[in-house]
Structure formats: structure tokens, C-alpha cells
Design a protein around this motif. Structure first.
Motif, PDB file in Angstrom:
ATOM      1  N   PHE A 205       0.843  -1.187   0.000  1.00  9.67           N
ATOM      2  CA  PHE A 205       0.000   0.000   0.000  1.00  9.67           C
ATOM      3  C   PHE A 205       0.882   1.241   0.000  1.00  9.67           C
ATOM      4  O   PHE A 205       1.918   1.270   0.672  1.00  9.67           O
ATOM      5  N   PRO A 206       0.478   2.288  -0.705  1.00 10.48           N
ATOM      6  CA  PRO A 206       1.230   3.545  -0.642  1.00 10.48           C
ATOM      7  C   PRO A 206       1.210   4.093   0.782  1.00 10.48           C
ATOM      8  O   PRO A 206       0.172   4.049   1.451  1.00 10.48           O
ATOM      9  N   PRO A 207       2.325   4.601   1.283  1.00  9.98           N
ATOM     10  CA  PRO A 207       2.354   5.158   2.647  1.00  9.98           C
ATOM     11  C   PRO A 207       1.286   6.221   2.877  1.00  9.98           C
ATOM     12  O   PRO A 207       0.701   6.292   3.966  1.00  9.98           O
ATOM     13  N   ALA A 208       1.011   7.032   1.854  1.00  7.62           N
ATOM     14  CA  ALA A 208      -0.004   8.080   2.011  1.00  7.62           C
ATOM     15  C   ALA A 208      -1.386   7.472   2.225  1.00  7.62           C
ATOM     16  O   ALA A 208      -2.207   8.014   2.983  1.00  7.62           O
ATOM     17  N   TRP A 209      -1.663   6.340   1.574  1.00  9.75           N
ATOM     18  CA  TRP A 209      -2.962   5.672   1.734  1.00  9.75           C
ATOM     19  C   TRP A 209      -3.097   5.129   3.153  1.00  9.75           C
ATOM     20  O   TRP A 209      -4.150   5.266   3.788  1.00  9.75           O
ATOM     21  N   ILE A 210      -2.032   4.523   3.664  1.00  4.81           N
ATOM     22  CA  ILE A 210      -2.062   3.997   5.032  1.00  4.81           C
ATOM     23  C   ILE A 210      -2.275   5.137   6.024  1.00  4.81           C
ATOM     24  O   ILE A 210      -3.033   5.011   6.993  1.00  4.81           O
ATOM     25  N   GLN A 211      -1.628   6.268   5.776  1.00  4.68           N
ATOM     26  CA  GLN A 211      -1.797   7.422   6.652  1.00  4.68           C
ATOM     27  C   GLN A 211      -3.238   7.910   6.639  1.00  4.68           C
ATOM     28  O   GLN A 211      -3.797   8.275   7.679  1.00  4.68           O
ATOM     29  N   GLU A 212      -3.862   7.903   5.466  1.00  5.31           N
ATOM     30  CA  GLU A 212      -5.263   8.318   5.370  1.00  5.31           C
ATOM     31  C   GLU A 212      -6.172   7.347   6.115  1.00  5.31           C
ATOM     32  O   GLU A 212      -7.157   7.753   6.737  1.00  5.31           O
ATOM     33  N   VAL A 213      -5.863   6.064   6.055  1.00  2.82           N
ATOM     34  CA  VAL A 213      -6.633   5.078   6.816  1.00  2.82           C
ATOM     35  C   VAL A 213      -6.525   5.376   8.308  1.00  2.82           C
ATOM     36  O   VAL A 213      -7.513   5.319   9.049  1.00  2.82           O
ATOM     37  N   CYS A 214      -5.329   5.722   8.757  1.00  2.00           N
ATOM     38  CA  CYS A 214      -5.115   6.027  10.176  1.00  2.00           C
ATOM     39  C   CYS A 214      -5.896   7.261  10.619  1.00  2.00           C
ATOM     40  O   CYS A 214      -6.265   7.387  11.795  1.00  2.00           O
ATOM     41  N   LEU A 215      -6.147   8.178   9.693  1.00  2.00           N
ATOM     42  CA  LEU A 215      -6.891   9.393  10.017  1.00  2.00           C
ATOM     43  C   LEU A 215      -8.398   9.203   9.884  1.00  2.00           C
ATOM     44  O   LEU A 215      -9.173  10.045  10.339  1.00  2.00           O
ATOM     45  N   SER A 216      -8.811   8.108   9.270  1.00  3.66           N
ATOM     46  CA  SER A 216     -10.232   7.865   9.024  1.00  3.66           C
ATOM     47  C   SER A 216     -10.895   7.239  10.245  1.00  3.66           C
ATOM     48  O   SER A 216     -10.243   6.903  11.236  1.00  3.66           O
ATOM     49  N   GLN A 217     -12.213   7.048  10.152  1.00  5.08           N
ATOM     50  CA  GLN A 217     -12.948   6.425  11.253  1.00  5.08           C
ATOM     51  C   GLN A 217     -12.578   4.958  11.448  1.00  5.08           C
ATOM     52  O   GLN A 217     -12.932   4.371  12.472  1.00  5.08           O
ATOM     53  N   ILE A 218     -11.866   4.386  10.516  1.00  2.00           N
ATOM     54  CA  ILE A 218     -11.426   3.002  10.695  1.00  2.00           C
ATOM     55  C   ILE A 218     -10.503   2.891  11.900  1.00  2.00           C
ATOM     56  O   ILE A 218     -10.560   1.925  12.664  1.00  2.00           O
ATOM     57  N   VAL A 219      -9.667   3.899  12.105  1.00  4.08           N
ATOM     58  CA  VAL A 219      -8.646   3.845  13.157  1.00  4.08           C
ATOM     59  C   VAL A 219      -8.853   4.909  14.232  1.00  4.08           C
ATOM     60  O   VAL A 219      -8.483   4.697  15.389  1.00  4.08           O
ATOM     61  N   ASP A 220      -9.450   6.031  13.887  1.00  4.30           N
ATOM     62  CA  ASP A 220      -9.564   7.165  14.806  1.00  4.30           C
ATOM     63  C   ASP A 220     -10.208   6.753  16.131  1.00  4.30           C
ATOM     64  O   ASP A 220     -11.355   6.314  16.173  1.00  4.30           O
ATOM     65  N   MET A 221      -9.473   6.915  17.229  1.00  2.00           N
ATOM     66  CA  MET A 221      -9.958   6.476  18.535  1.00  2.00           C
ATOM     67  C   MET A 221     -10.934   7.459  19.166  1.00  2.00           C
ATOM     68  O   MET A 221     -11.534   7.163  20.204  1.00  2.00           O
ATOM     69  N   ASP A 222     -11.093   8.630  18.579  1.00  4.56           N
ATOM     70  CA  ASP A 222     -12.076   9.583  19.097  1.00  4.56           C
ATOM     71  C   ASP A 222     -13.463   9.342  18.510  1.00  4.56           C
ATOM     72  O   ASP A 222     -14.422  10.020  18.885  1.00  4.56           O
TER      73      ASP A 222
END
Length: 316
Positions: A205-222
Motif C-alpha cells: 500500500f502507498p504510505p499516504a494511503w495507510i496514513q489516510e486510513v489512520c486518520l479515518s474512522q477506521i482507526v480514529d480512537m475519538d
């Protein structure tokens, strides 16, 4: 001879004992009992499970990680924004279809999320790859027909909306696996989001795509999560429940006579104290909950009132 050890205590700061419709719940990360999920979720989950209070069941424990208010924003999920469902094109004599750019975008997202889930499963240690016996994988959004032709624009929009909603369980499944990986990292003293770095190193996966996943509701702990209801007598995903609680998911343990008499090591972990029962909160809701089967015993309220009365008398 194998020696067994008691389960470590659950975080008491996140615990509340609540009562709703005559049923006691020992809740973590929650201060109220929610209403059942919206009926549209029954489109992609077993109709016997939804819209009852057991929407995150042995079939779909990952649904506890579904966002309470899904938000399709950002580079990864933004392509699911609501207006995309209204982009309909005529396809000659073959009926109507979702706009080609939307269809291509959604197919790409489905493929990417499938690849993400496959990679996350591969990162789990072998001893963390056991899942509830009855667990089912979420249905693919494409199975709801967003890439097919339909007889009318209305049929296209309906298929698009159902397909769009069907991305939610896929997202929740990815979150479920990520939280398992975070638990493994904690247990080993590793960086909590080591999984993201591992995915980058795999160069799938492109690093930028993984970063976007981390910022999305998939990962966002808030992001507030739906949570799960747990009955000790039948729950197959107790191995995950401590992870759910530690990472902030609302968990409601049902504390009815059946659960109280279940010979299970978790019983003593969640057993309400005398003080908790005395101070129990009486909640009301605008919409009655579905408390079918053993949950809704009409005599249970009388039983609990008498029990609380006896406890108070004995305390003197």
C-alpha cells in the motif's frame, strides 16, 4: 498439572451499573443503554440479529466497532459521500447504472479494503487468529448491486445506498483486526501502531494511503463506537471483550438470573457490588428496547426490587 490464574480486574473507572426495562447491565465506557440500531442495518446483517439489542453478536462481533455516526470523509472514504448515490446514467437498452466514475471508485475501495483486511490477518500472531465459531465475514458491498444495471434510476439509487452502507461492516472488521494488533503490541511492549509501519514495509500500500486510513474512522480512537451487548452464557468473543473495553468501545454485560448462575470466570469480574445495586440508575428511553427472550422477564423487576430491599435491610 496446568495451573489456572484468575482474570485480572477490568478498569473500574470505566464501569457503571445501569437498569433499563427491568434488566441490569454492567456497562463499561458507557453511561446509558442505547436504543437498537437503525432498521437499515438489517440490509446487510442477519435479520434474526437485527434490529434487536444483540446487533454485534457471535455472528458479527466486529460490528461493535462500527461508528455510531459514520462519516465518509477524507481521501479513502470520501468517495462514499451521499451525493455519489444519486449519480445515475442511462445505459441504452440495458437500463440504468451508477455513474461509471463512482462505480470504478467504489470497486477500487472495496478491493483496497479487502487487501487491507487480508494483510492485517497476516500480521496477527498465530495465537491471535482464533475467532468466534459462528462469526461470519461481512458481505462485500458489490454484492448489493452497485456495479450492475437496473430497470430504473430509483433501483440504482437503492442499490447504491445499500452498497454504501455495506462498507460500514467492512470498515468495522478492519478496525476489529487493528485493535487486536494493538493489543498484541501492548502485550509485547511494542509501538501501538506497529501494524501501520509493517504495512508500509510490505510495500503493498502507498504510505499516504495507510496514513489516510489512520486518520479515518477506521482507526480514529475519538470516533464513538456502537458497542456490544454480552451475555456470558452464550458469548463466543469474550477473548476480545477486554480489548474492546481497554480501547474504549462501549460494552454492556447483561446481568440477569441466567448470567448470574453461569459457571464462568467472568462472573466475578462483572458481578455488581451491593453499593452499585443500591445506587443503580433507573433509565428511560424514548423508544423501548427489544428485550426479547430471557432478557425481558416481566417478573425480574419485582425480583430486583425485593432483592435490593433485602440488601438494604441486611446492611443494617
Amino acid at each position: 498439572m496446568n495451573q489456572t490464574y484468575p482474570q485480572p480486574p477490568l478498569p473500574s473507572a470505566r464501569r457503571r451499573v445501569l437498569m433499563h426495562h427491568g434488566v441490569i447491565y454492567v456497562a463499561y465506557n458507557a453511561d446509558h443503554i442505547p436504543n437498537p440500531p437503525l432498521p437499515h442495518t438489517a440490509d446487510f446483517l442477519n435479520s434474526n440479529v437485527l434490529p434487536s439489542v444483540s446487533w454485534a453478536s457471535n455472528l458479527h462481533p466486529y460490528m461493535g466497532w462500527a461508528p455510531q455516526n459514520p462519516s465518509f470523509t477524507g481521501t479513502v472514504l470520501g468517495r462514499l459521500e451521499a451525493h455519489a448515490c444519486d449519480k445515475v446514467e442511462a445505459k441504452g437498452n440495458q437500463g440504468y447504472v451508477l455513474a461509471s466514475e463512482v462505480t470504478a471508485s467504489w470497486i477500487g475501495l472495496e478491493c483496497s479494503l479487502r487487501a487491507l483486511i487480508s494483510s492485517l490477518l497476516g500480521l496477527l500472531p498465530h495465537n491471535s487468529r482464533t475467532f468466534p465459531l459462528d462469526m461470519e465475514n461481512p458481505r462485500l458491498p458489490s454484492s448489493f448491486g452497485f456495479a450492475k444495471s437496473h430497470p430504473s434510476p430509483g433501483h440504482v439509487r437503492n442499490a447504491a445506498r445499500r452498497s454504501c452502507n455495506a462498507f460500514i461492516p467492512v470498515m468495522a472488521y478492519a478496525t476489529y483486526l487493528i485493535m487486536r494488533l494493538r493489543r498484541v503490541a501492548q502485550e509485547n511492549g511494542w509501538y501501538e501502531d506497529r501494524w501501520a509501519r509493517q504495512l508500509e514495509e510490505m510495500e503493498q500500500f502507498p504510505p499516504a494511503w495507510i496514513q489516510e486510513v489512520c486518520l479515518s474512522q477506521i482507526v480514529d480512537m475519538d470516533t464513538p463506537r456502537n458497542g456490544v451487548f454480552v451475555r456470558l452464557s452464550s458469548c463466543q468473543f469474550l477473548k476480545d471483550v477486554r480489548t474492546f473495553i481497554n480501547f474504549g468501545m462501549p460494552v454492556w454485560f447483561v446481568w440477569d438470573p441466567m448470567q448470574q448462575n453461569t459457571p464462568h470466570e467472568w462472573v466475578n469480574l462483572i458481578r455488581p457490588t451491593t453499593e452499585e445495586l443500591t445506587n443503580i440508575s433507573m433509565l428511560t428511553a424514548d423508544t423501548p428496547m427489544d428485550i426479547s427472550s430471557a432478557w425481558g422477564n416481566p417478573n425480574y423487576w419485582i425480583y430486583m426490587i425485593l432483592s435490593l430491599h433485602c440488601i438494604c435491610l441486611l446492611s443494617f
